[in-house]
Design an enzyme around this catalytic site. Sequence first.
Site, short mmCIF file in Angstrom:
data_model
loop_
_atom_site.label_atom_id
_atom_site.label_comp_id
_atom_site.label_asym_id
_atom_site.label_seq_id
_atom_site.Cartn_x
_atom_site.Cartn_y
_atom_site.Cartn_z
CB VAL A 106 10.63 9.00 -7.44
CG1 VAL A 106 9.58 9.11 -6.33
CG2 VAL A 106 10.63 10.25 -8.30
CB VAL A 109 15.02 9.98 -2.89
CG1 VAL A 109 14.91 11.04 -1.79
CG2 VAL A 109 16.28 10.21 -3.72
CD GLU A 110 9.10 9.95 -1.81
OE1 GLU A 110 8.89 9.65 -0.62
OE2 GLU A 110 8.73 11.03 -2.31
CB SER A 111 10.67 3.50 -0.12
OG SER A 111 10.88 2.98 -1.43
#
Length: 239
Positions: A106, A109-111
């Site tokens: 996660v 992909v998020e940050s």
Amino acid sequence: MNRFPRCIARRLALIAGSAILALACAKAAADTADSVVYVPSTLKAAPVRAAEPYQNDTGYRIAVDAPAPKPAVEPGPQPNDGKPFDREITAAARDAGVEPALVHAVISVESAYRPEAVSPKGAIGLMQVMPGTAKRYGISNPADIQNNLRAGSRHLRTLIDMFGDRLDLVLAAYNAGEGAVRKYKNSIPPYRETRGYVPAVMSKYKPAKPVPLPPLQVTLQRDYMPGTRMESDALARLP
């Protein structure tokens, strides 16, 4: 004049011969430069390297057999080794009951592991946590790395409990909100961002593989009364 007993003379001759032979062997050993006497390492008083034998007062070269170094125990390969913030991510994930590998996927992909990242919608930090979501879990400062990880990991745990083994719906809800997933009858919402987000996270998620176990073989032994018969398909119907 009494003669010296013959048996005693023979014994004296044997003793004299043995003494002469022992002295000769000792002199030969002392004259040999390569004579080495190995002493167990448990008897040594001070560490001495085997490559540098020393010579004692008897003329023998003494080599101490130093114990072999113990091989370093290398840990088994872990899917998250070498990734940023691995220790903090693992602690937060385990505290929330989530697999660390999923949190890593996660965050990737998020940050892209940038704790200072802020989205146009106001999501903050490594796990891009919205301030309202952080407040939901009693966290007031989601910009802090550990607080951010705790809020994001707990939110993932809530979504896992909500959608069960449907990881695609869990990730869709993390991106678009659980309300959007429910609105579209427990399916991935038709949002362009969400439709790209879910496969991107799943492609980076490397779950820990369980150790395969050999199949369990059980042999059932059944005894029947003598003279009885079974139908041809009776064994197939047995539990």
